[in-house]
Design an enzyme around this catalytic site. Structure first.
Site, short mmCIF file in Angstrom:
data_model
loop_
_atom_site.label_atom_id
_atom_site.label_comp_id
_atom_site.label_asym_id
_atom_site.label_seq_id
_atom_site.Cartn_x
_atom_site.Cartn_y
_atom_site.Cartn_z
N LYS A 22 1.37 -40.25 -21.66
CA LYS A 22 1.11 -40.13 -20.22
C LYS A 22 2.27 -39.40 -19.54
CE LYS A 22 2.10 -43.65 -17.31
NZ LYS A 22 2.95 -43.25 -16.18
N ASN A 23 3.49 -39.81 -19.87
CA ASN A 23 4.65 -39.26 -19.15
C ASN A 23 4.95 -37.80 -19.53
OD1 ASN A 23 4.82 -41.65 -17.85
ND2 ASN A 23 6.75 -42.32 -18.78
N ARG A 92 2.64 -42.24 -8.35
CA ARG A 92 4.02 -41.94 -7.97
C ARG A 92 4.48 -40.59 -8.54
NH1 ARG A 92 5.52 -46.57 -6.27
NH2 ARG A 92 4.27 -47.46 -7.94
N CYS A 116 5.70 -49.74 -4.12
CA CYS A 116 7.02 -50.30 -4.42
C CYS A 116 6.91 -51.14 -5.68
CB CYS A 116 7.50 -51.16 -3.26
SG CYS A 116 9.09 -51.93 -3.57
N ARG A 121 12.07 -46.44 -5.10
CA ARG A 121 12.17 -45.26 -5.98
C ARG A 121 12.38 -44.04 -5.11
NH1 ARG A 121 7.60 -45.92 -10.66
NH2 ARG A 121 8.83 -44.44 -11.84
N ASP A 308 10.74 -48.75 -20.02
CA ASP A 308 9.29 -48.94 -20.08
C ASP A 308 8.87 -49.88 -21.20
OD1 ASP A 308 8.94 -47.31 -17.92
OD2 ASP A 308 8.26 -45.57 -19.04
N ARG A 400 -3.74 -47.38 -15.87
CA ARG A 400 -2.96 -46.17 -15.55
C ARG A 400 -2.27 -45.60 -16.79
NH1 ARG A 400 1.44 -47.48 -12.36
NH2 ARG A 400 1.97 -45.37 -12.96
C1 UD1 Z 1 10.07 -41.79 -15.24
C2 UD1 Z 1 8.86 -42.35 -15.97
C3 UD1 Z 1 8.89 -43.87 -15.95
C4 UD1 Z 1 10.21 -44.37 -16.52
C5 UD1 Z 1 11.39 -43.70 -15.83
C6 UD1 Z 1 12.74 -44.05 -16.47
C7 UD1 Z 1 7.15 -40.71 -15.64
C8 UD1 Z 1 5.84 -40.33 -15.01
N1 UD1 Z 1 7.66 -41.87 -15.30
O1 UD1 Z 1 10.00 -42.24 -13.89
O2 UD1 Z 1 7.81 -44.35 -16.75
O3 UD1 Z 1 10.30 -45.77 -16.33
O4 UD1 Z 1 11.26 -42.27 -15.87
O5 UD1 Z 1 12.70 -43.72 -17.84
O6 UD1 Z 1 7.66 -39.96 -16.46
N2 UD1 Z 1 16.33 -42.28 -8.54
C9 UD1 Z 1 16.99 -42.09 -7.35
N3 UD1 Z 1 16.77 -40.94 -6.67
C10 UD1 Z 1 15.94 -39.96 -7.13
C11 UD1 Z 1 15.25 -40.17 -8.35
C12 UD1 Z 1 15.46 -41.34 -9.04
O7 UD1 Z 1 17.76 -42.95 -6.92
O8 UD1 Z 1 15.79 -38.93 -6.45
C13 UD1 Z 1 16.54 -43.54 -9.30
C14 UD1 Z 1 15.26 -44.38 -9.42
O9 UD1 Z 1 15.07 -45.18 -8.28
C15 UD1 Z 1 15.55 -45.20 -10.65
C16 UD1 Z 1 16.35 -44.23 -11.52
O10 UD1 Z 1 16.84 -43.22 -10.65
O11 UD1 Z 1 16.34 -46.32 -10.32
C17 UD1 Z 1 15.55 -43.60 -12.63
O12 UD1 Z 1 14.42 -42.97 -12.11
P1 UD1 Z 1 13.74 -41.70 -12.79
O13 UD1 Z 1 14.42 -41.40 -14.07
O14 UD1 Z 1 13.69 -40.63 -11.77
O15 UD1 Z 1 12.30 -42.25 -13.08
P2 UD1 Z 1 10.91 -41.56 -12.77
O16 UD1 Z 1 10.99 -40.11 -13.04
O17 UD1 Z 1 10.39 -42.04 -11.47
#
Ligand code: UD1
Length: 420
Positions: A22-23, A92, A116, A121, A308, A400
């Site tokens: 999925k990711n 998201r 949330c 996030r 995850d 999902r």
């Molecule tokens: C992706 C994955 C999700 C996985 C996560 C971490 C997908 C669709 N989703 O989510 O399944 O759990 O990586 O491996 O691929 N953050 C900020 N500011 C930003 C962006 C992120 O503070 O602009 C923080 C987030 O709140 C979180 C951390 O960084 O605490 C990691 O988030 P991120 O790696 O961006 O996860 P996702 O891309 O949302």
């Protein structure tokens, strides 16, 4: 609303063909906006999030058809750069469309993806990175309006505060058609980033360093269509392995990504399960009682233990002999499944980012609500290992991320059905 009715106690036995990731599929579908032509994306899982991504593509004017786990796209007549609020809210990861739309259309309008589920996030790193690439961003009435200052995004040197998966993907998606070179320092190293880059290279993009902390992208004037197969889903793999570990039995996962699953497998092995790997295959046998994991299980960016897989492994370890300790370092609010596991008889104490899991000898069935995607899968793993029957509601969370999960579990001998 649909529910799963699960009666635990059966050992899981058999072979399972693992779904595509999925990711990976979601950012690759966003990337399909970039080439001026047709793409064939194979091994796409049939999931609600993938259907949401298809709706976003359609609304941008990209033709997109999902059939037999293949997504066919044609972006030659892209007509819009705006993603409506309701589509942004469905999923998201709709935010990764921002970089791709900017790369191709030089402007885009999106909104903050809602919900949330795992705590806050924010998308600050996504937005500041786009600004560094020459994009003006303003927010009005909840909409984020992005316009390229000089006709085309510009290459930039970007150092991320944290290796965010989504921010790394957005920068890559914007950079492949930008003017000049983009360097991402402290980039996320997740295998799904490499898969996205693999797809983009098949379209003619110039990217090096993916899988490492520094990624370098040289912007091209144009990309072409391609045929590509999405990598297997290492998190779905971790889920089925955790189910077998918890319920006992013998399972062969086919079409699995072995090297990419290593951070999870090396911890799972410590529970005393027998694990063997072959080419694209993972074998597990779980007999007697599991052992607790002695070292603290710390979720970290790849190649650390994946956040995850935290919930599903916790479900298995709630039945282990001894105490295991988790430390969740990626998301603030990722222990929402623990109340349901406790309702099923688990002994789990949460203190901030720490969860202490004292293994119990048995779990019992209960009526529980899925709180989020992986938390819901953890409840399912616990229910398959529990005595008696469980009812899991709000299973749209589980849908999902897992393709035909009740069919997969039944194929392995688990007692599970979906009811209206
Ligand atoms: C992706 C994955 C999700 C996985 C996560 C971490 C997908 C669709 N989703 O989510 O399944 O759990 O990586 O491996 O691929 N953050 C900020 N500011 C930003 C962006 C992120 O503070 O602009 C923080 C987030 O709140 C979180 C951390 O960084 O605490 C990691 O988030 P991120 O790696 O961006 O996860 P996702 O891309 O949302």
């Amino acid at each position: 609303m649909q529910k799963f009715i699960v009666t635990g106690g059966s050992r899981l036995r058999g072979e399972l063909q693992l779904q595509g990731s999925k990711n990976s599929a979601l950012p690759i579908m966003a990337a399909a906006i970039l080439p001026d032509g047709e793409c064939l994306i194979k091994n796409c899982p049939g999931l609600t999030d993938v259907y949401s991504a298809a709706r976003i593509l359609n609304c941008l004017g990209c033709k997109c058809i999902f059939s037999d786990n293949t997504v066919t796209t044609d972006s030659s007549a892209l007509s819009s750069s705006e993603i409506p609020d309701e589509l942004m809210r469905e999923m998201r990861s709709s935010i990764v469309f921002m970089g791709a739309v900017l790369g191709r259309m030089k402007e885009c309008t999106v909104s903050i993806p809602g919900g949330c589920e795992l705590g806050p996030r924010p998308i600050d790193m996504h937005l500041s990175s786009m600004q560094k690439m020459g994009i003006d961003i303003r927010e009005t009435g909840g909409r984020i309006i992005c316009r390229t200052r000089s006709g085309r995004p510009k290459g930039a040197k970007i150092t991320l505060n944290f290796p965010s998966v989504g921010a790394t993907e957005n920068i890559i998606l914007c950079a492949v058609l930008a003017q000049g070179e983009t360097v991402i320092n402290n980039a996320a190293r997740e295998p799904e980033i490499c898969d996205l880059c693999g797809f983009l290279r098949s379209c003619g993009a110039d990217i090096i360093g993916d899988g490492e902390s520094r990624i370098i992208i040289n912007g091209k004037d144009k990309l072409h269509g391609c045929e590509y197969s999405v990598m297997p889903d290492r998190i779905a793999g971790a889920t089925y392995l955790s189910m077998a570990a918890a319920a006992g039995g013998e399972l062969i996962l086919k079409n699995a990504c072995v090297a990419e699953s290593e951070p999870f497998l090396s911890i799972l092995e410590q529970t005393g399960c027998t694990l063997n790997t072959g080419e694209n295959k993972i074998y597990i046998r779980s007999g007697g009682r599991l052992r607790a994991v002695r070292d603290r299980i710390r979720t970290m960016p790849h190649p650390g233990f994946p956040t995850d897989a935290q919930a599903v492994l916790m479900a298995a370890l709630s039945l282990a002999e001894g105490t295991s300790v988790f430390e969740e370092n990626i998301f603030d609010c990722r222990y929402r499944h623990t109340d349901a596991l406790v309702k099923m008889g688990a002994d789990i104490q949460v203190m901030g980012k720490i969860a202490v899991v004292k293994g119990v000898s048995r779990l019992h069935g209960a009526n529980v609500e899925a709180t989020d995607l992986r938390g819901g899968a953890a409840m399912l793993a616990a229910a398959l290992a529990a005595e008696g029957t469980s009812e899991i509601s709000r299973i749209y969370h589980i849908d999902r991320g897992y393709e035909k999960i009740e069919e997969a579990v039944r194929l392995l001998g688990g007692d599970m059905k979906r009811v209206q």
